[in-house]
Design an enzyme around this catalytic site. Structure first.
Site, PDB file in Angstrom:
ATOM      1  N   SER A  68       0.476  -1.433   0.237  1.00  0.00           N
ATOM      2  CA  SER A  68      -0.038  -0.177   0.108  1.00  0.00           C
ATOM      3  C   SER A  68       1.272   1.167   0.217  1.00  0.00           C
ATOM      4  O   SER A  68       0.218   2.196  -0.250  1.00  0.00           O
ATOM      5  CB  SER A  68      -1.091  -0.242   0.942  1.00  0.00           C
ATOM      6  OG  SER A  68      -1.973  -1.008   1.087  1.00  0.00           O
ATOM      7  N   LYS A  71       0.555   3.274  -2.885  1.00  0.00           N
ATOM      8  CA  LYS A  71      -0.796   4.321  -3.557  1.00  0.00           C
ATOM      9  C   LYS A  71      -0.535   5.527  -3.148  1.00  0.00           C
ATOM     10  O   LYS A  71      -1.088   6.773  -3.385  1.00  0.00           O
ATOM     11  CB  LYS A  71      -1.530   3.971  -2.049  1.00  0.00           C
ATOM     12  CG  LYS A  71      -1.943   2.793  -2.060  1.00  0.00           C
ATOM     13  CD  LYS A  71      -3.485   2.143  -1.303  1.00  0.00           C
ATOM     14  CE  LYS A  71      -3.653   0.309  -1.153  1.00  0.00           C
ATOM     15  NZ  LYS A  71      -4.127  -0.738  -0.557  1.00  0.00           N
ATOM     16  N   TYR A 195      -3.945  -2.668 -10.053  1.00  0.00           N
ATOM     17  CA  TYR A 195      -4.079  -2.149  -8.206  1.00  0.00           C
ATOM     18  C   TYR A 195      -3.495  -3.439  -7.836  1.00  0.00           C
ATOM     19  O   TYR A 195      -2.369  -3.019  -7.162  1.00  0.00           O
ATOM     20  CB  TYR A 195      -5.514  -2.394  -8.044  1.00  0.00           C
ATOM     21  CG  TYR A 195      -5.298  -2.674  -6.688  1.00  0.00           C
ATOM     22  CD1 TYR A 195      -4.790  -1.378  -5.716  1.00  0.00           C
ATOM     23  CD2 TYR A 195      -5.390  -3.467  -5.287  1.00  0.00           C
ATOM     24  CE1 TYR A 195      -5.324  -1.246  -4.363  1.00  0.00           C
ATOM     25  CE2 TYR A 195      -5.725  -3.176  -4.067  1.00  0.00           C
ATOM     26  CZ  TYR A 195      -5.203  -2.965  -3.638  1.00  0.00           C
ATOM     27  OH  TYR A 195      -5.383  -2.009  -2.716  1.00  0.00           O
ATOM     28  N   TYR A 247      -4.435   3.228   7.770  1.00  0.00           N
ATOM     29  CA  TYR A 247      -5.523   2.271   8.401  1.00  0.00           C
ATOM     30  C   TYR A 247      -6.026   3.198   9.487  1.00  0.00           C
ATOM     31  O   TYR A 247      -6.091   4.458   9.977  1.00  0.00           O
ATOM     32  CB  TYR A 247      -5.408   1.162   7.902  1.00  0.00           C
ATOM     33  CG  TYR A 247      -4.641   0.487   6.882  1.00  0.00           C
ATOM     34  CD1 TYR A 247      -5.026   0.827   5.548  1.00  0.00           C
ATOM     35  CD2 TYR A 247      -3.526   0.346   7.465  1.00  0.00           C
ATOM     36  CE1 TYR A 247      -3.473   0.341   4.584  1.00  0.00           C
ATOM     37  CE2 TYR A 247      -2.596  -0.712   6.850  1.00  0.00           C
ATOM     38  CZ  TYR A 247      -2.130  -0.379   5.233  1.00  0.00           C
ATOM     39  OH  TYR A 247      -1.616  -1.034   4.078  1.00  0.00           O
ATOM     40  N   VAL A 265       1.339  -3.655   4.110  1.00  0.00           N
ATOM     41  CA  VAL A 265       0.940  -4.362   4.541  1.00  0.00           C
ATOM     42  C   VAL A 265       2.771  -5.521   4.308  1.00  0.00           C
ATOM     43  O   VAL A 265       2.894  -7.131   4.640  1.00  0.00           O
ATOM     44  CB  VAL A 265      -0.064  -5.461   4.082  1.00  0.00           C
ATOM     45  CG1 VAL A 265      -1.271  -4.862   4.787  1.00  0.00           C
ATOM     46  CG2 VAL A 265       0.370  -5.947   2.687  1.00  0.00           C
TER      47      VAL A 265
HETATM   48  N1  GLU Z   1      -2.347  -5.414  -1.918  1.00  0.00           N
HETATM   49  C1  GLU Z   1      -3.323  -5.774  -0.356  1.00  0.00           C
HETATM   50  C2  GLU Z   1      -4.128  -5.840  -0.570  1.00  0.00           C
HETATM   51  O1  GLU Z   1      -5.358  -5.316  -1.333  1.00  0.00           O
HETATM   52  C3  GLU Z   1      -2.395  -4.330   0.264  1.00  0.00           C
HETATM   53  C4  GLU Z   1      -2.779  -4.173   1.305  1.00  0.00           C
HETATM   54  C5  GLU Z   1      -2.029  -3.274   1.880  1.00  0.00           C
HETATM   55  O2  GLU Z   1      -0.705  -3.392   2.404  1.00  0.00           O
HETATM   56  O3  GLU Z   1      -2.450  -3.092   2.486  1.00  0.00           O
HETATM   57  O4  GLU Z   1      -4.910  -6.483   0.067  1.00  0.00           O
END
Ligand code: GLU
Length: 315
Positions: A68, A71, A195, A247, A265
Site C-alpha cells: 500500500s 498508493k 492495482y 488505516y 502490509v
Molecule cells: N495488496 C493488498 C490488498 O489490496 C494491499 C494491502 C495493504 O498493503 O494495505 O489487500
C-alpha cells in the site's frame, strides 16, 4: 534546517542495535504465501536528505513488497491526470475502519473515504487507467517510481501479483460495488489487474526513501530539481498521509511519531520530515492493524532523537 550527519548516523546505529534486541516483532502478513514466507527478522531504515545523501542501517538494500505504500505514488499520478476532479470520486477523511472494509462503502454510497484504503486506491487506479491498456498504465506507474528513485531496476514481483489476484475476493467485492455506483468506470478485472500489480512492486528502503523525497521538499525532487507536483499538492498529499496513512491506526501513528507516513502490509513505511528528509522503514512483522511493528517503533525513536516532528517542537 541543516542536518547533523553525525547525530543521524549515531541515531541510526543505536536504533538498529535496539531493534535487534526486540523479541515482539509482530507477524508478517499471511494472506498470500509470498508475504508469509518473508522473515520477521528483517529490519531496515534509510534516510534520504536534501543533498542526496542516504543514511541507512539494517537491510536497506533488500527489496520488499511495497504494497500500500504504492498508493502515495498512484495518488500523485492520478492527481496529475484528473486534478481536483479526483475528489468527486474519493473522500479525504480518515476511515477508522480496516483497510479493506466493505461496510463503510455501503453506508457512503460507493464513495471511498480516502485514497489510501483499498477501495479508494482502487478508484485512484481506475483514473490512471484512463484511456490506456492496463500494461501501459502499469508502465507509467513503474516509470514514475524509477524516475523518482533514479533506479531503472525497480520491478514488479509477478508471483505476488498473481497471488493477490487469486486471493483478492474482497478487493473484487469492493471494486464491483464501486462499479455499481459509477465510481469505477472500467471493467473491474482490468482495474484490479493494475492495482494488484502496483501493490506488488518490489523496492529497497534506499529506493523508497529516494522516491519519496519530492514530498519532503515541497514537491520538487531535491537532486534533479525537477518539479514533480506543486507545493500545494505536496502539502495536501502529506496531510492525507498524516491523517489516513496507517488505516485505522493512523491516529496512533500520528500520536507516536508525529510525521506524515504511509504503510503497507509488506512491512514498509514511507515517512516524510517536511523540509528535512524522506525516510523508508521496513520490517515485515505487523501489529494488529496491519502496520509494521518495528518500523513504527524505529520511526518513533528516530523522530524523537532527531527532534523531527511537524509541530516544530524540540526536546
Ligand atoms: N495488496 C493488498 C490488498 O489490496 C494491499 C494491502 C495493504 O498493503 O494495505 O489487500
Amino acid at each position: 534546517m541543516a542536518l547533523d550527519g553525525t547525530r543521524l548516523k549515531d541515531a541510526l546505529e543505536a536504533i538498529a542495535a535496539e531493534m535487534a534486541t526486540v523479541e515482539e516483532r509482530g507477524k508478517p502478513a499471511d494472506y498470500i504465501p509470498e508475504l508469509a514466507r518473508v522473515s520477521a527478522g528483517h529490519f531496515a531504515l534509510c534516510v534520504a536528505t536534501e543533498d542526496g545523501r542516504l543514511f541507512s542501517c539494517g537491510d536497506a538494500d533488500t527489496a520488499f513488497s511495497i504494497q500500500s505504500v504504492s498508493k502515495v505514488f498512484t495518488l500523485t499520478l492520478a492527481l496529475g491526470l484528473a486534478g481536483d476532479a479526483l475528489w468527486k470520486r474519493v473522500g479525504r477523511e480518515p476511515s477508522g475502519s480496516a483497510f479493506n472494509s466493505i461496510v463503510q462503502l455501503e453506508y457512503e454510497h460507493g464513495r471511498p473515504r480516502n485514497p489510501f484504503i483499498n477501495a479508494g486506491a482502487i478508484a485512484v487506479t481506475d483514473i490512471i487507467l484512463g484511456n490506456h491498456q492496463p500494461r501501459e498504465a502499469l508502465g507509467e506507474i513503474l516509470r514514475f517510481l524509477r524516475a523518482l528513485s533514479g533506479d531503472d531496476t525497480i520491478s514488479i514481483d509477478e508471483a505476488v501479483a498473481l497471488s493477490e489476484k487469486q486471493t483478492g475476493y474482497r478487493n473484487f467485492a469492493l471494486a464491483n460495488y464501486m462499479r455499481a455506483y459509477g465510481i469505477i468506470t472500467h471493467p473491474v478485472d482490468l482495474v484490479l489487474g493494475v492495482y494488484f500489480h502496483h501493490c506488488a512492486i518490489a523496492m529497497t528502503a534506499q529506493q523508497l526513501a529516494q522516491a519519496g523525497s519530492f514530498l519532503a521538499f515541497g514537491g520538487r525532487d531535491p537532486l534533479s530539481g525537477f518539479r514533480v507536483v506543486s507545493p500545494d499538492r505536496a502539502r495536501r498529499i502529506n496531510a492525507l498521509m498524516l491523517t489516513c496513512g496507517h488505516y485505522d491506526g493512523s491516529g496512533e501513528f500520528a500520536y507516536r511519531v508525529g510525521l506524515p507516513a504511509k504503510s503497507g502490509v509488506g512491512g514498509g513505511i514511507l515517512c516524510i520530515v517536511p523540509g528535512v528528509a524522506s525516510i523508508a522503514a521496513w520490517s515485515p512483522g505487523l501489529n494488529d492493524v496491519g502496520n509494521s511493528r518495528l518500523g513504527t517503533l524505529a520511526l518513533e525513536r528516530l523522530a524523537k532523537t532527531m527532534d523531527w516532528n511537524i509541530f516544530g517542537i524540540r526536546s
